[in-house]
Design an enzyme around this catalytic site. Structure first.
Site, PDB file in Angstrom:
ATOM      1  N   SER A   1       0.831  -1.201   0.000  1.00  0.00           N
ATOM      2  CA  SER A   1       0.000   0.000   0.000  1.00  0.00           C
ATOM      3  C   SER A   1       0.866   1.251   0.000  1.00  0.00           C
ATOM      4  O   SER A   1       1.929   1.281   0.631  1.00  0.00           O
ATOM      5  CB  SER A   1      -0.908   0.031   1.231  1.00  0.00           C
TER       6      SER A   1
ATOM      7  N   TYR B   1      -2.777  -0.979  10.167  1.00  0.00           N
ATOM      8  CA  TYR B   1      -2.808  -1.542   8.804  1.00  0.00           C
ATOM      9  C   TYR B   1      -1.522  -1.198   8.067  1.00  0.00           C
ATOM     10  O   TYR B   1      -0.889  -2.066   7.455  1.00  0.00           O
ATOM     11  CB  TYR B   1      -4.010  -0.988   8.044  1.00  0.00           C
TER      12      TYR B   1
END
Length: 249
Positions: free
Chosen positions: A127, A140
């Site tokens: 990400s 996360y």
């Protein structure tokens, strides 16, 4: 004919990536927790297998059923938009168990055959939030940053064996089901202190007026990472991810 195994193909980035590789002539092993072959175009070059990347037996079965592979795309994962202070430890453990350790387990399971053959590619989808600190995604982001870290070391370790390892870093994608899935783990909305912050950030997450990442952006980035030996270790996917990569240097 080349064969790719892609994890997390039930929706979003994984599903679009499987479609693209099929359309461009590859044999595709599309994996998901609950197999649904109707999600993808019917093809004799497609196999849809059950896979839970947090379960060693499930991984072993899927690898055996898949047969020889030329590429592995580790895409499976989930998000949890919640302030760090309010993140339940069970959620934190699940994030690392899936996003980090699941990716590591799949990599370890597939790598021996690539190393022994002296060829192959592993692409880990992480990400772009690992490039820029954002609220609500602290844990996360940590789970994905850990994948970035071991991938960088792995790329050096296996290069002498003819195996390439690459990272694809998607940006914000309000139009995929990833956001809906992450919403299951949303926290802090009703908190007296964090609530207004969470509401404002969620509105920004859902905003599609600025640069965002589409599933096709990720599929194309993965395709380049797999098929083009000249791609860099890290490839951003989506206009927002590209901007953050430039800012990060």
């Amino acid at each position: 004919m080349s064969t790719v195994m892609i994890t997390g193909c039930s929706s979003g980035f994984g599903l679009e990536t499987a479609r693209l590789f099929l359309a461009r002539g590859w044999d595709v092993v599309a994996t998901m927790r609950t197999p649904d072959a109707e999600l993808l175009p019917a093809s004799d070059r497609l196999r849809v297998l059950a896979l839970d990347i947090t379960d060693a037996d499930s991984i072993a079965r899927a690898i055996e059923q898949a047969g020889p592979l030329d590429a592995l795309v580790n895409n499976a994962g989930f998000g949890a938009p919640v302030p760090v202070e309010l993140t339940p430890m069970d959620t934190a453990r699940a994030l690392f168990e899936t996003n980090t350790l699941g990716t590591l387990a799949m990599t370890q399971a597939v790598l021996p055959q690539l190393r022994e053959r002296g060829a192959g590619v592993i692409v880990n989808v992480t990400s772009s939030v690992t490039l820029k600190a954002l609220p609500l995604v602290g844990v996360y982001s940590a789970s994905k940053a850990a994948v970035n870290a071991f991938t960088q070391s792995l790329a050096i370790e296996v290069e002498p064996f003819g195996v390439r390892v690459r990272l694809v870093l998607p940006g914000r994608s309000p139009t995929t089901r990833f956001g809906a899935n992450a919403g299951v783990h949303l926290g802090g909305l009703e908190h007296p202190d964090y609530g207004p912050m969470v509401q404002g950030i969620l509105a920004g997450f859902r905003d599609t007026s600025g640069p965002v990442t589409e599933a096709q952006d990720v599929a194309e980035a993965v395709w380049r990472a797999v098929t083009d030996p000249g791609t860099p270790l890290r490839t951003p996917a989506g206009k927002d991810a590209e901007e953050w990569m430039r800012e990060a240097g």
